[in-house]
Design a protein around this motif. Sequence first.
Motif, PDB file in Angstrom:
ATOM      1  N   VAL A  99       3.852 -11.893  -0.401  1.00  0.00           N
ATOM      2  CA  VAL A  99       2.925 -11.626  -1.211  1.00  0.00           C
ATOM      3  C   VAL A  99       1.646 -10.928  -0.446  1.00  0.00           C
ATOM      4  CG1 VAL A  99       3.014 -13.444  -2.944  1.00  0.00           C
ATOM      5  CG2 VAL A  99       1.697 -13.832  -0.782  1.00  0.00           C
ATOM      6  N   VAL A 100       1.639 -10.529   0.601  1.00  0.00           N
ATOM      7  CA  VAL A 100       0.717  -9.902   1.320  1.00  0.00           C
ATOM      8  C   VAL A 100       0.628  -8.335   1.256  1.00  0.00           C
ATOM      9  CG1 VAL A 100      -0.379  -9.407   3.703  1.00  0.00           C
ATOM     10  CG2 VAL A 100       0.140 -11.600   3.099  1.00  0.00           C
ATOM     11  N   ASP A 101      -0.095  -7.818   0.349  1.00  0.00           N
ATOM     12  CA  ASP A 101      -0.076  -6.212  -0.059  1.00  0.00           C
ATOM     13  C   ASP A 101      -1.332  -5.589   0.697  1.00  0.00           C
ATOM     14  OD1 ASP A 101       2.191  -6.196  -1.484  1.00  0.00           O
ATOM     15  OD2 ASP A 101       1.112  -6.707  -3.430  1.00  0.00           O
ATOM     16  N   ILE A 144      -5.539  -5.486  18.993  1.00  0.00           N
ATOM     17  CA  ILE A 144      -4.970  -5.583  17.923  1.00  0.00           C
ATOM     18  C   ILE A 144      -3.564  -5.028  17.943  1.00  0.00           C
ATOM     19  CG2 ILE A 144      -4.912  -4.623  15.492  1.00  0.00           C
ATOM     20  CD1 ILE A 144      -7.958  -4.063  15.934  1.00  0.00           C
ATOM     21  N   ILE A 145      -2.696  -5.902  17.601  1.00  0.00           N
ATOM     22  CA  ILE A 145      -1.212  -5.470  17.939  1.00  0.00           C
ATOM     23  C   ILE A 145      -0.462  -4.795  16.573  1.00  0.00           C
ATOM     24  CG2 ILE A 145       1.434  -6.056  18.534  1.00  0.00           C
ATOM     25  CD1 ILE A 145       0.019  -8.773  19.827  1.00  0.00           C
ATOM     26  N   GLY A 146      -0.387  -3.545  16.548  1.00  0.00           N
ATOM     27  CA  GLY A 146       0.137  -2.812  15.277  1.00  0.00           C
ATOM     28  C   GLY A 146      -0.909  -2.049  14.447  1.00  0.00           C
ATOM     29  N   ARG A 202       2.984   3.069  -2.699  1.00  0.00           N
ATOM     30  CA  ARG A 202       2.271   2.202  -2.288  1.00  0.00           C
ATOM     31  C   ARG A 202       0.913   2.044  -3.079  1.00  0.00           C
ATOM     32  NH1 ARG A 202       4.321  -0.529   2.755  1.00  0.00           N
ATOM     33  NH2 ARG A 202       6.217   0.862   2.932  1.00  0.00           N
ATOM     34  N   HIS A 203       0.959   1.455  -4.108  1.00  0.00           N
ATOM     35  CA  HIS A 203       0.089   1.194  -5.268  1.00  0.00           C
ATOM     36  C   HIS A 203      -0.958   0.317  -4.807  1.00  0.00           C
ATOM     37  CE1 HIS A 203      -0.115   0.047  -9.795  1.00  0.00           C
ATOM     38  NE2 HIS A 203      -1.113   0.773  -9.412  1.00  0.00           N
ATOM     39  N   PHE A 204      -2.476   0.726  -4.889  1.00  0.00           N
ATOM     40  CA  PHE A 204      -3.367  -0.406  -4.532  1.00  0.00           C
ATOM     41  C   PHE A 204      -3.727  -1.153  -5.839  1.00  0.00           C
ATOM     42  CE2 PHE A 204      -7.855  -1.755  -4.046  1.00  0.00           C
ATOM     43  CZ  PHE A 204      -7.698  -2.152  -2.753  1.00  0.00           C
ATOM     44  N   ALA A 232      -2.932  -3.619   8.087  1.00  0.00           N
ATOM     45  CA  ALA A 232      -3.657  -4.842   8.581  1.00  0.00           C
ATOM     46  C   ALA A 232      -4.437  -4.563   9.788  1.00  0.00           C
ATOM     47  CB  ALA A 232      -2.645  -5.951   8.665  1.00  0.00           C
ATOM     48  N   GLY A 233      -3.385  -3.836  10.723  1.00  0.00           N
ATOM     49  CA  GLY A 233      -4.219  -3.451  12.109  1.00  0.00           C
ATOM     50  C   GLY A 233      -5.404  -2.589  11.953  1.00  0.00           C
ATOM     51  N   CYS A 234      -5.438  -1.408  11.292  1.00  0.00           N
ATOM     52  CA  CYS A 234      -6.512  -0.584  10.817  1.00  0.00           C
ATOM     53  C   CYS A 234      -7.581  -1.276  10.425  1.00  0.00           C
ATOM     54  CB  CYS A 234      -6.141   0.661  10.228  1.00  0.00           C
ATOM     55  SG  CYS A 234      -4.712   1.612  11.155  1.00  0.00           S
TER      56      CYS A 234
HETATM   57  C1  LIG Z   1       8.813  -0.382   0.383  1.00  0.00           C
HETATM   58  C2  LIG Z   1       7.439  -1.128   0.260  1.00  0.00           C
HETATM   59  C3  LIG Z   1       6.426  -0.763  -0.914  1.00  0.00           C
HETATM   60  C4  LIG Z   1       5.452  -1.380  -0.797  1.00  0.00           C
HETATM   61  N1  LIG Z   1       4.708  -1.217  -1.989  1.00  0.00           N
HETATM   62  C5  LIG Z   1       3.351  -1.766  -2.039  1.00  0.00           C
HETATM   63  C6  LIG Z   1       2.415  -1.418  -3.119  1.00  0.00           C
HETATM   64  O1  LIG Z   1       2.780  -0.760  -4.066  1.00  0.00           O
HETATM   65  N2  LIG Z   1       1.230  -1.784  -3.192  1.00  0.00           N
HETATM   66  C7  LIG Z   1       0.866  -3.049  -2.337  1.00  0.00           C
HETATM   67  O2  LIG Z   1      -0.426  -3.216  -2.014  1.00  0.00           O
HETATM   68  N3  LIG Z   1       1.466  -3.202  -1.284  1.00  0.00           N
HETATM   69  C8  LIG Z   1       2.785  -2.624  -1.244  1.00  0.00           C
HETATM   70  N4  LIG Z   1       3.613  -3.149   0.012  1.00  0.00           N
HETATM   71  C9  LIG Z   1       3.179  -3.752   1.097  1.00  0.00           C
HETATM   72  C10 LIG Z   1       2.155  -3.385   1.754  1.00  0.00           C
HETATM   73  O3  LIG Z   1       2.355  -2.158   2.110  1.00  0.00           O
HETATM   74  C11 LIG Z   1       2.205  -4.219   3.230  1.00  0.00           C
HETATM   75  O4  LIG Z   1       1.853  -5.416   2.749  1.00  0.00           O
HETATM   76  C12 LIG Z   1       1.482  -3.512   4.124  1.00  0.00           C
HETATM   77  O5  LIG Z   1       1.826  -2.260   4.342  1.00  0.00           O
HETATM   78  C13 LIG Z   1       1.656  -4.324   5.403  1.00  0.00           C
HETATM   79  O6  LIG Z   1       0.818  -3.872   6.431  1.00  0.00           O
HETATM   80  P1  LIG Z   1       0.957  -4.580   8.050  1.00  0.00           P
HETATM   81  O7  LIG Z   1      -0.092  -3.905   8.837  1.00  0.00           O
HETATM   82  O8  LIG Z   1       0.836  -6.008   7.779  1.00  0.00           O
HETATM   83  O9  LIG Z   1       2.353  -4.225   8.399  1.00  0.00           O
HETATM   84  P2  LIG Z   1       3.238  -3.026   9.000  1.00  0.00           P
HETATM   85  O10 LIG Z   1       2.747  -1.918   7.927  1.00  0.00           O
HETATM   86  O11 LIG Z   1       4.457  -3.491   9.202  1.00  0.00           O
HETATM   87  O12 LIG Z   1       2.698  -2.579  10.264  1.00  0.00           O
HETATM   88  C14 LIG Z   1       2.832  -3.060  11.590  1.00  0.00           C
HETATM   89  C15 LIG Z   1       2.756  -2.016  12.741  1.00  0.00           C
HETATM   90  O13 LIG Z   1       2.986  -2.489  13.912  1.00  0.00           O
HETATM   91  C16 LIG Z   1       3.823  -1.789  14.651  1.00  0.00           C
HETATM   92  N5  LIG Z   1       4.217  -2.371  15.636  1.00  0.00           N
HETATM   93  C17 LIG Z   1       5.503  -3.334  15.425  1.00  0.00           C
HETATM   94  N6  LIG Z   1       5.756  -3.804  16.669  1.00  0.00           N
HETATM   95  C18 LIG Z   1       5.092  -3.312  17.566  1.00  0.00           C
HETATM   96  C19 LIG Z   1       4.688  -3.639  19.049  1.00  0.00           C
HETATM   97  N7  LIG Z   1       5.391  -4.650  19.675  1.00  0.00           N
HETATM   98  N8  LIG Z   1       3.638  -3.035  19.755  1.00  0.00           N
HETATM   99  C20 LIG Z   1       2.956  -2.202  19.081  1.00  0.00           C
HETATM  100  N9  LIG Z   1       3.035  -2.053  17.621  1.00  0.00           N
HETATM  101  C21 LIG Z   1       4.070  -2.509  16.888  1.00  0.00           C
HETATM  102  C22 LIG Z   1       4.543  -0.883  13.587  1.00  0.00           C
HETATM  103  O14 LIG Z   1       4.770   0.175  14.252  1.00  0.00           O
HETATM  104  C23 LIG Z   1       3.677  -0.844  12.346  1.00  0.00           C
HETATM  105  O15 LIG Z   1       2.886   0.268  12.386  1.00  0.00           O
HETATM  106  C24 LIG Z   1       4.949  -2.328   0.009  1.00  0.00           C
HETATM  107  C25 LIG Z   1       5.856  -2.513   1.147  1.00  0.00           C
HETATM  108  C26 LIG Z   1       6.962  -1.867   0.954  1.00  0.00           C
HETATM  109  C27 LIG Z   1       8.020  -2.165   2.228  1.00  0.00           C
END
Ligand SMILES: Cc1cc2nc3c(=O)[nH]c(=O)nc-3n(C[C@H](O)[C@H](O)[C@H](O)COP(=O)(O)OP(=O)(O)OC[C@H]3O[C@@H](n4cnc5c(N)ncnc54)[C@H](O)[C@@H]3O)c2cc1C
Length: 372
Positions: free
Chosen positions: A354-356, A6-8, A56-58, A12-14
């Motif tokens: 749109v991915v929350d 799992i990258i990240g 980060r409202h669910f 999503a990763g968790c």
């Molecule tokens: C300001 C803001 C407010 C938001 N508010 C809401 C909200 O109220 N409600 C809601 O449902 N959603 C909200 N969202 C959206 C939601 O939080 C995101 O959709 C979600 O966090 C995405 O998670 P993710 O795991 O896809 O990505 P990320 O959270 O971006 O996680 C990716 C991870 O990968 C790691 N990574 C990057 N490159 C590498 C690498 N090469 N090797 C290893 N690790 C790496 C990063 O450090 C990071 O931890 C908001 C987003 C933002 C930006």
Amino acid sequence: MKTALIIGGGFAGCAAAHQLSFLDGWDVTLVEGSSQLGAGNRTHWYGGHPFTFGPRHFLTHDPSIYEFLNKYLPLRSVEDHVFLTYVERDQSFYNFPIHKDEIESMPDSEAINDELGRVTVEGVEGAKNFEEYWCASVGETLYDKFIKGYSKKMWAIDDNAQIDDFGWSPKGVTLKEGPRAAWDQAISCYPYSPEGYNPYFEIATEDVRNLRLNTMVTDYDIPNKTVAIDGESFQFDVIINTISPDILFDFCHGELPYMGRDIHNFILPQEEVFPEHVYFLYYANNESFTRLVEYKRFTGHKSPTTLIGMEVPSKNGRHYPMPFKSEYARAEKYFSEMPEGVFSIGRAGSYRYVVDIDDCIDQAMKTAENLK
Ligand SMILES: Cc1cc2nc3c(=O)[nH]c(=O)nc-3n(C[C@H](O)[C@H](O)[C@H](O)COP(=O)(O)OP(=O)(O)OC[C@H]3O[C@@H](n4cnc5c(N)ncnc54)[C@H](O)[C@@H]3O)c2cc1C
């Protein structure tokens, strides 16, 4: 045992690690570049106040996703929330989504009502871009007051007609009738835990055999499902990617554009500042920021002071995939090069604004379904 990378370690990763833990026979490696899991959804503390990187409202329309998360991380309902937009030219705060019942109090109500009288389903359905869609839905005056400046600021663009994917934007042929109408269908919550979502990140990754923090995945050979971790090359049976897909292919089809965010947090010497039930204040004018949040509205934190977060659009971070079809097509080129056994999920991983949080869980569930 089959091996999965799992990258990240963001949501999503968790969530992916959690779903894999329900399957038999998987040896999971999760690699996270920073020192902690959760990325922007992680709760930190300032002046004794818990906060995340922006609110980060669910919110979800799917009860099964709510029930799933609530089972591991008890969620408190935040159904009473109201959002307001400041419209400088009227020197007034109005509800957002726009309310029918507030139009009469606006100085230009006559023009607005004329424009609303010309709204047609055909006009809305025929719209080709974000600006046309909003003007066709609510008329030019309301678009101008609430949407035009906000959107240009949000995406750092000169012209909202550039946005040709707008299905995510909350509007309609009719305006909303009550303060919460747009959100009434959604389940709206926040974790009870003072640590926010943090306990979930621990629970979700409990069974990960190889959890590497402070480590970047590099040197991607995606067709062979091979990458470098700490300079050493490893091949996996499955890769679940959550970072921008262009990185995995050395940007060979060009770089995918994103908007970033700077968040400024400040404490004010009052128990609460926003009016009752107000969680967000949006600013649709020439201010550099898009919105303010009073964090304790979500967290339920008790304190004689209050923490406010200000969101300033910037180029820092790859947080918001641009809603342009041409860029979706570029992302598709990357996805089409991913062989069987490579999945790309999460906001950047899907290259969709749109991915929350709820979608991250949903995508993780679907990925695990594919691995059964
Ligand atoms: C300001 C803001 C407010 C938001 N508010 C809401 C909200 O109220 N409600 C809601 O449902 N959603 C909200 N969202 C959206 C939601 O939080 C995101 O959709 C979600 O966090 C995405 O998670 P993710 O795991 O896809 O990505 P990320 O959270 O971006 O996680 C990716 C991870 O990968 C790691 N990574 C990057 N490159 C590498 C690498 N090469 N090797 C290893 N690790 C790496 C990063 O450090 C990071 O931890 C908001 C987003 C933002 C930006």
